[in-house]
Design an enzyme around this catalytic site. Structure first.
Site, PDB file in Angstrom:
ATOM      1  N   HIS A 198     -97.299 -56.643 -23.682  1.00 29.27           N
ATOM      2  CA  HIS A 198     -96.321 -55.700 -24.222  1.00 29.27           C
ATOM      3  C   HIS A 198     -95.328 -55.217 -23.157  1.00 29.27           C
ATOM      4  O   HIS A 198     -94.269 -54.697 -23.490  1.00 29.27           O
ATOM      5  CB  HIS A 198     -97.001 -54.537 -24.970  1.00 29.27           C
ATOM      6  CG  HIS A 198     -97.509 -53.438 -24.091  1.00 29.27           C
ATOM      7  ND1 HIS A 198     -98.702 -53.505 -23.433  1.00 29.27           N
ATOM      8  CD2 HIS A 198     -96.987 -52.234 -23.765  1.00 29.27           C
ATOM      9  CE1 HIS A 198     -98.892 -52.393 -22.745  1.00 29.27           C
ATOM     10  NE2 HIS A 198     -97.860 -51.595 -22.924  1.00 29.27           N
ATOM     11  N   LYS A 202     -90.708 -54.206 -23.069  1.00 28.02           N
ATOM     12  CA  LYS A 202     -90.052 -52.966 -22.626  1.00 28.02           C
ATOM     13  C   LYS A 202     -88.609 -53.274 -22.232  1.00 28.02           C
ATOM     14  O   LYS A 202     -88.362 -54.226 -21.485  1.00 28.02           O
ATOM     15  CB  LYS A 202     -90.810 -52.358 -21.436  1.00 28.02           C
ATOM     16  CG  LYS A 202     -92.174 -51.799 -21.835  1.00 28.02           C
ATOM     17  CD  LYS A 202     -92.849 -51.152 -20.645  1.00 28.02           C
ATOM     18  CE  LYS A 202     -94.311 -50.820 -20.953  1.00 28.02           C
ATOM     19  NZ  LYS A 202     -94.505 -49.533 -21.581  1.00 28.02           N
ATOM     20  N   ASP A 256    -107.333 -55.556 -16.812  1.00 27.16           N
ATOM     21  CA  ASP A 256    -106.601 -54.773 -17.820  1.00 27.16           C
ATOM     22  C   ASP A 256    -105.106 -54.692 -17.492  1.00 27.16           C
ATOM     23  O   ASP A 256    -104.272 -54.686 -18.398  1.00 27.16           O
ATOM     24  CB  ASP A 256    -107.205 -53.359 -17.867  1.00 27.16           C
ATOM     25  CG  ASP A 256    -106.615 -52.508 -18.977  1.00 27.16           C
ATOM     26  OD1 ASP A 256    -106.524 -53.020 -20.110  1.00 27.16           O
ATOM     27  OD2 ASP A 256    -106.248 -51.348 -18.716  1.00 27.16           O
ATOM     28  N   HIS A 261     -99.789 -57.342 -16.879  1.00 23.11           N
ATOM     29  CA  HIS A 261     -98.555 -56.572 -16.746  1.00 23.11           C
ATOM     30  C   HIS A 261     -97.951 -56.653 -15.330  1.00 23.11           C
ATOM     31  O   HIS A 261     -96.759 -56.892 -15.170  1.00 23.11           O
ATOM     32  CB  HIS A 261     -98.789 -55.101 -17.103  1.00 23.11           C
ATOM     33  CG  HIS A 261     -99.456 -54.894 -18.431  1.00 23.11           C
ATOM     34  ND1 HIS A 261     -99.239 -55.719 -19.509  1.00 23.11           N
ATOM     35  CD2 HIS A 261    -100.341 -53.956 -18.862  1.00 23.11           C
ATOM     36  CE1 HIS A 261     -99.950 -55.295 -20.541  1.00 23.11           C
ATOM     37  NE2 HIS A 261    -100.628 -54.231 -20.170  1.00 23.11           N
TER      38      HIS A 261
HETATM   39  C1  BG6 Z   1    -102.572 -51.616 -21.805  1.00 17.59           C
HETATM   40  C2  BG6 Z   1    -103.846 -51.310 -21.079  1.00 17.59           C
HETATM   41  O1  BG6 Z   1    -102.349 -53.004 -21.846  1.00 17.59           O
HETATM   42  O2  BG6 Z   1    -101.481 -50.989 -21.142  1.00 17.59           O
HETATM   43  C3  BG6 Z   1    -104.048 -49.811 -20.979  1.00 17.59           C
HETATM   44  O3  BG6 Z   1    -104.937 -51.902 -21.772  1.00 17.59           O
HETATM   45  C4  BG6 Z   1    -102.850 -49.137 -20.375  1.00 17.59           C
HETATM   46  O4  BG6 Z   1    -105.217 -49.520 -20.220  1.00 17.59           O
HETATM   47  C5  BG6 Z   1    -101.573 -49.576 -21.095  1.00 17.59           C
HETATM   48  O5  BG6 Z   1    -103.024 -47.735 -20.494  1.00 17.59           O
HETATM   49  C6  BG6 Z   1    -100.346 -49.056 -20.400  1.00 17.59           C
HETATM   50  O6  BG6 Z   1     -99.229 -49.320 -21.182  1.00 17.59           O
HETATM   51  P1  BG6 Z   1     -97.948 -48.392 -21.150  1.00 17.59           P
HETATM   52  O7  BG6 Z   1     -97.008 -49.050 -22.099  1.00 17.59           O
HETATM   53  O8  BG6 Z   1     -98.372 -47.030 -21.571  1.00 17.59           O
HETATM   54  O9  BG6 Z   1     -97.470 -48.415 -19.736  1.00 17.59           O
END
Ligand code: BG6
Length: 509
Positions: A198, A202, A256, A261
């Site tokens: 995800h 962004k 995670d 990410h």
């Molecule tokens: C998720 C993780 O993929 O991303 C979470 O599993 C984390 O642990 C989250 O809190 C963070 O996403 P964002 O969009 O809030 O930065």
């Protein structure tokens, strides 16, 4: 029908981003993600008229709910989590008319045979013409049975009419990711597969590409001749929340956050310019740079630090230790903080360390990419403790307070030559006075349109696993007793500062 879901970029539909009629089946629809993220995102898209009137959602889960009950629950989710309010009842009515619930067992082949009948029936009623997307929003242990059952029930379709979206985590390590890719590719063609990260949805992450490749002034200095080092930070104030079973099982922040990410942020920052803004050319470059990336090591010493939070204070409130969070297994060795140093061994980045850090229960929610430039080659101005020349820093702020700033030195308006660091600042919020879409809105729409650019390809996900495998193996081989602790509300374990050398420091955010 064959053109119904073909690539919009090639068809020149960039400006007219509306999906063709389709049924989106969500597996695991009773889970959190559907109510919190997917439905609110779909509702926003429908409100913005990005979805066709025929667009249909089928929620597949085991609970004995009726369609009415499912619709009610989704309404609660949308009211609570959508960016805007539900708005006029008419808007909601139009949207909810296309939502159905299907009670089924993820592991029972019969459920998929019945699902196929149900989808065919809906095609007739809703005019969705056999176009399908399947969204896997379940625990990862169900990915394999779902994919195989879809294949056996004849639901895998072809590249023109069927897609599959797979949530993270994609595998637990390189071997399981390769295994899962094998399972997927037995049933679907790669062009049908949308692996979600995800962070790629962004706005500010996508802006990285525009910033780098739609401006001529940054690219010439974007390399080892000018950049001293890069720091990528993803800091969260939240703790593990109620997700300890998943988080403990995943082994914490490395799987995670870092494998997905942070590796994506690194790849977009460091990759070479792609020849075209197309899914495969962009992803080819990301794969190349990930293949050149490795964890820094000095002999048996790994330049990586992991930590777990103890109790502390955040925003004036006491917060519990990781070990006291709900559903955490006693004595869990799970790391909620990781900092590590990476090298990218290629022409552009030779000798430039990339420092990555991420953690939960840090003092501030902030994600950014900072490029610190080299010092000036010659000290022209008198330098003393009150008159230091600081290196230039370019910061790409991903969230919150999205923007870009450049730090440089300026002369103070006083008689002698005295200087101070100042910032040139661009803020998204001030410049574009529109609300930023949620990552899931962009990703769902791209999937419905058949644009894979913001989704990770099979070789890419494996390349990212390859980068983190040495740390996983080192920490999981049993002999590495190096879990450190940090107080909630602090910037992580003190050991993280030892990763920095040559006078470098973690940025104070
Ligand atoms: C998720 C993780 O993929 O991303 C979470 O599993 C984390 O642990 C989250 O809190 C963070 O996403 P964002 O969009 O809030 O930065």
């Amino acid at each position: 029908m064959t053109t119904a879901l073909s690539n919009p970029l090639r068809e020149g539909l960039r400006l007219e981003r509306t999906s063709k009629p389709l049924i989106l089946t969500i597996f695991g629809a009773s889970g959190d993600l559907t109510a919190r993220k997917l439905m609110p995102a779909l509702y926003e898209l429908s409100r913005d008229r990005r979805l066709p009137a025929e667009f249909t959602v089928v929620g597949f889960a085991r609970r004995p709910w009726s369609t009415e009950e499912f619709r009610e629950r989704m309404k609660e989710g949308v009211s609570q989590f959508a960016r805007g309010k539900i708005g006029s009842p008419q808007l909601w009515e139009n949207f909810v008319r296309g939502i159905y619930y299907f009670e089924g067992d993820l592991e029972d082949q019969q459920s998929y045979v019945q699902l196929a009948d149900f989808l065919n029936k809906l095609d007739g009623e809703r005019g969705t013409r056999g176009n399908r997307a399947f969204y896997l929003s379940t625990a990862p242990s169900y990915f394999k049975p779902i994919i195989e059952n879809l294949g056996q029930a004849g639901l895998s379709g072809d590249v023109h009419n069927t897609r599959i979206v797979i949530e993270k985590p994609f595998g637990r390590d390189l071997t399981t990711a390769q295994g899962l890719n094998g399972v997927v590719q037995n049933v679907f063609r790669e062009k049908q597969v949308y692996r979600i990260d995800h962070y790629l949805g962004k706005e500010t992450v996508q802006n990285l590409l525009v910033f780098r490749f739609a401006n001529a002034i940054f690219e010439p200095i974007w390399n080892h001749n000018y950049v001293d080092h890069v720091q990528i930070t993803v800091a969260e104030t939240v703790g593990v929340e109620n997700r300890a079973p998943y988080y403990d099982e995943a082994g914490g922040a490395l799987r995670d956050m870092v494998q997905n990410h942070l590796m994506q942020l690194l790849a977009l920052t460091a990759m070479e310019p792609p020849a075209a803004f197309e899914a495969d050319t962009v992803r080819d470059e990301k794969v190349k740079v990930l293949r050149a990336t490795s964890l820094a090591r000095t002999g048996a010493l790994y330049h990586a630090v992991r930590g777990q939070y103890t109790g502390g204070w955040i925003a004036g409130e006491p917060v519990p230790a990781y070990q006291s969070e709900p559903r955490v297994v006693s004595q869990a060795q799970t790391a909620s903080y990781i900092a590590a140093k990476f090298w990218i061994q290629n022409w552009r980045w030779e000798g430039v360390p990339f420092y990555l850090r991420t953690g939960k229960r840090l003092p501030k929610r902030v994600s950014e990419i900072a490029l610190q430039f080299r010092k000036v080659p010659h000290q022209l101005f008198p330098s003393n403790s009150s008159n230091q020349i600081n290196p230039n820093v370019l910061v790409l702020r991903i969230q919150p307070d999205e923007g870009i700033s450049l730090r440089f030195e300026a002369k103070r308006p006083v008689a002698d030559v005295s200087m101070r660091s100042v910032n040139m600042d661009f803020r998204y919020g001030n410049t574009f006075e529109v609300a930023t879409p949620e990552a899931y809105e962009r990703l769902l729409l791209d999937c419905l349109l058949g644009d894979q650019t913001l989704f990770t390809r099979a070789d890419e996900v494996e390349a990212a696993w390859r980068v983190v495998m040495p740390i996983i193996e080192h920490w999981e081989n049993g002999s590495a007793q190096d879990l450190t602790f940090y107080e909630a509300g602090s910037w992580g374990p003190s050991a993280a500062s030892k990763l920095m050398e040559s006078g470098r420091q973690w940025r104070r955010l």
